[in-house]
Design a protein around this motif. Structure first.
Motif, PDB file in Angstrom:
ATOM      1  N   HIS A   1      -2.614  20.742  12.546  1.00 16.77           N
ATOM      2  CA  HIS A   1      -2.225  20.739  11.289  1.00 16.77           C
ATOM      3  C   HIS A   1      -3.136  21.679  10.276  1.00 16.77           C
ATOM      4  O   HIS A   1      -4.296  21.984  10.547  1.00 16.77           O
ATOM      5  CB  HIS A   1      -2.107  19.363  10.598  1.00 16.77           C
ATOM      6  CG  HIS A   1      -2.994  19.086   9.759  1.00 16.77           C
ATOM      7  ND1 HIS A   1      -2.845  19.414   8.172  1.00 16.77           N
ATOM      8  CD2 HIS A   1      -4.333  18.435   9.908  1.00 16.77           C
ATOM      9  CE1 HIS A   1      -4.007  18.833   7.667  1.00 16.77           C
ATOM     10  NE2 HIS A   1      -4.854  18.404   8.437  1.00 16.77           N
TER      11      HIS A   1
ATOM     12  N   ASP B   1      -0.013  18.889   2.940  1.00 17.48           N
ATOM     13  CA  ASP B   1      -1.229  18.336   3.025  1.00 17.48           C
ATOM     14  C   ASP B   1      -1.689  17.736   1.759  1.00 17.48           C
ATOM     15  O   ASP B   1      -3.043  17.615   1.463  1.00 17.48           O
ATOM     16  CB  ASP B   1      -2.445  19.251   3.774  1.00 17.48           C
ATOM     17  CG  ASP B   1      -3.609  18.631   4.444  1.00 17.48           C
ATOM     18  OD1 ASP B   1      -3.481  17.249   4.374  1.00 17.48           O
ATOM     19  OD2 ASP B   1      -4.600  19.123   4.693  1.00 17.48           O
TER      20      ASP B   1
ATOM     21  N   GLU C   1      -4.007  10.770  10.802  1.00 16.74           N
ATOM     22  CA  GLU C   1      -4.661  12.277  11.084  1.00 16.74           C
ATOM     23  C   GLU C   1      -6.088  11.703  11.755  1.00 16.74           C
ATOM     24  O   GLU C   1      -6.918  11.171  11.180  1.00 16.74           O
ATOM     25  CB  GLU C   1      -4.855  12.896   9.939  1.00 16.74           C
ATOM     26  CG  GLU C   1      -5.566  14.194   9.718  1.00 16.74           C
ATOM     27  CD  GLU C   1      -5.565  15.003   8.455  1.00 16.74           C
ATOM     28  OE1 GLU C   1      -4.871  14.371   7.591  1.00 16.74           O
ATOM     29  OE2 GLU C   1      -6.045  15.978   8.655  1.00 16.74           O
TER      30      GLU C   1
ATOM     31  N   HIS D   1      -0.381  13.276   2.525  1.00 12.49           N
ATOM     32  CA  HIS D   1      -0.925  12.040   2.161  1.00 12.49           C
ATOM     33  C   HIS D   1      -0.383  11.262   0.764  1.00 12.49           C
ATOM     34  O   HIS D   1      -1.284  10.781   0.292  1.00 12.49           O
ATOM     35  CB  HIS D   1      -2.497  12.182   2.330  1.00 12.49           C
ATOM     36  CG  HIS D   1      -3.107  12.803   3.486  1.00 12.49           C
ATOM     37  ND1 HIS D   1      -3.370  12.177   4.677  1.00 12.49           N
ATOM     38  CD2 HIS D   1      -3.350  14.170   3.675  1.00 12.49           C
ATOM     39  CE1 HIS D   1      -3.973  12.948   5.541  1.00 12.49           C
ATOM     40  NE2 HIS D   1      -4.054  14.007   5.077  1.00 12.49           N
TER      41      HIS D   1
ATOM     42  N   HIS E   1       3.148  17.290   7.027  1.00 14.04           N
ATOM     43  CA  HIS E   1       1.769  16.451   7.238  1.00 14.04           C
ATOM     44  C   HIS E   1       1.456  16.293   5.480  1.00 14.04           C
ATOM     45  O   HIS E   1       1.218  17.361   4.944  1.00 14.04           O
ATOM     46  CB  HIS E   1       0.835  17.304   7.980  1.00 14.04           C
ATOM     47  CG  HIS E   1      -0.716  16.814   7.911  1.00 14.04           C
ATOM     48  ND1 HIS E   1      -1.249  16.296   8.967  1.00 14.04           N
ATOM     49  CD2 HIS E   1      -1.597  16.465   6.852  1.00 14.04           C
ATOM     50  CE1 HIS E   1      -2.378  15.927   8.635  1.00 14.04           C
ATOM     51  NE2 HIS E   1      -2.581  15.978   7.426  1.00 14.04           N
TER      52      HIS E   1
HETATM   53 ZN   LIG Z   1      -4.440  15.845   6.035  1.00 11.87          ZN
END
Ligand SMILES: [Zn+2]
Length: 343
Positions: free
Chosen positions: A231, A286, A143, A24, A22
């Motif tokens: 997550h 993350d 997400e 971005h 996970h």
């Molecule tokens: Zn996230």
């Protein structure tokens, strides 16, 4: 390096294939158009799951999926993050807040009228999401989620929880319908989430009463996404115990991922990592900075090694196998070629 230290990434056997489930990084402002593949090659973490956040980010994800080399190392999620719900509604935000005001927030699980859910499904962002998920059968829904803590910097107030619930529900239902995994953000809402799951379990059991075991299990696919990732898990250990006490057809779908960005602040992190079955444990960063991924994933790998008393190799082998399983639990009809994409 001493095993009680979680810093550094020199000792990580990268050739085993680390999977960051996970992040971005599609939002990294350092990504240069036309050079993304070259930039991705600098990263030693082999597999990256890039989670959509808002509609602008969806476009970047789509363009990354076209890159011939990169596409074998990335999996993507398309979704609206709870912090992006209000900006997705744009000028219609206030009228939507009025519209959801009647929704019942008194109980533990908020309720939305069916006509409000249907109206939300008629919006352009939702139509776009459906189109993307149909175009990319290996993409997951994410997400998405719930957050009772974060504040909208533009309004100075917490993100409207009723609107978050509305977006969560329509995206969750879409994941169930299309048989896709979901990646969930759940901050100060883990109790609500578990109550929601328990309610769905009761509904499923009621509907399948008297059925053969195999039919009952098959019916569960109409109530739950194929796989669910909590997550950067920050809920209690008690909630994890409740989750893993659910019937096997449901609990086997629920994976829990840990990061160093949010979870490291909690003294209960060790207890939480221990409470997750070994075959449902994942690691993530993350992050949105590509050049921070390796060092950050190393920290969480080391933390899991210390807590579970596993070797670094065991952590990588276990979490990577789990991640491949999670990301291949989707696709229309419940099967998918995603694992091929990942290997
Ligand atoms: Zn996230």
């Amino acid at each position: 390096m001493a095993m009680d230290s979680i810093n550094g990434d020199e000792d990580i056997p990268w050739m085993l294939g680390v999977f960051d489930v996970h992040n971005h990084v599609q939002q990294d402002s350092a990504l240069v158009t036309g050079r993304e593949e070259e930039q991705l090659e600098q990263v030693r973490t082999r597999w990256l799951a890039l989670m959509g956040y808002n509609r602008v980010g969806w476009n970047t994800l789509e363009s990354l999926l076209q890159l011939p080399k990169a596409r074998h190392r990335i999996v993507v999620g398309f979704g609206i993050h709870p912090w992006a719900v209000e900006c997705t509604l744009g000028e219609a935000r206030d009228s939507w807040i009025k519209r959801v005001q009647g929704s019942d927030l008194d109980g533990l699980i908020p309720q939305c009228d069916n006509d409000i859910l249907a109206a939300c499904q008629g919006l352009e962002w939702y139509q776009d999401l459906v189109r993307l998920l149909n175009t990319y059968p290996n993409a997951i829904v994410g997400e998405i989620g719930l957050d009772r803590m974060a504040v909208n910097r533009n309004t100075g107030q917490r993100y409207d929880y009723r609107l978050q619930w509305l977006f969560f529900r329509v995206q969750w239902d879409l994941a169930v319908k299309l048989h896709r995994p979901v990646s969930l953000h759940c901050v100060r809402a883990a109790t609500t989430f578990v109550a929601f799951i328990q309610q769905r379990v009761r509904e499923w059991q009621q509907q399948s009463r008297g059925q053969r075991r195999s039919d009952k299990i098959a019916l569960s696919d109409q109530f739950f996404p194929t796989a669910i990732m909590l997550h950067s898990y920050s809920g209690s250990t008690e909630v994890l115990r409740q989750i893993y006490a659910l019937p096997d057809a449901v609990s086997r779908r629920i994976f829990v991922s840990f990061s160093e960005t949010i979870n490291q602040r909690s003294p209960q992190i060790g207890e939480r990592i221990q409470a997750v079955p070994a075959d449902r444990l994942l690691v993530e960063t993350d992050l949105s900075r590509l050049n921070q991924v390796d060092v950050t994933i190393s920290k969480v790998i080391r933390r899991v090694a210390i807590v579970r008393q596993w070797t670094i190799t065991q952590v990588i082998e276990t979490t990577t196998a789990n991640a491949h399983r999670f990301y291949s639990m989707g696709g229309i009809g419940g099967t998918s070629s995603k694992v091929e994409d990942c290997q």
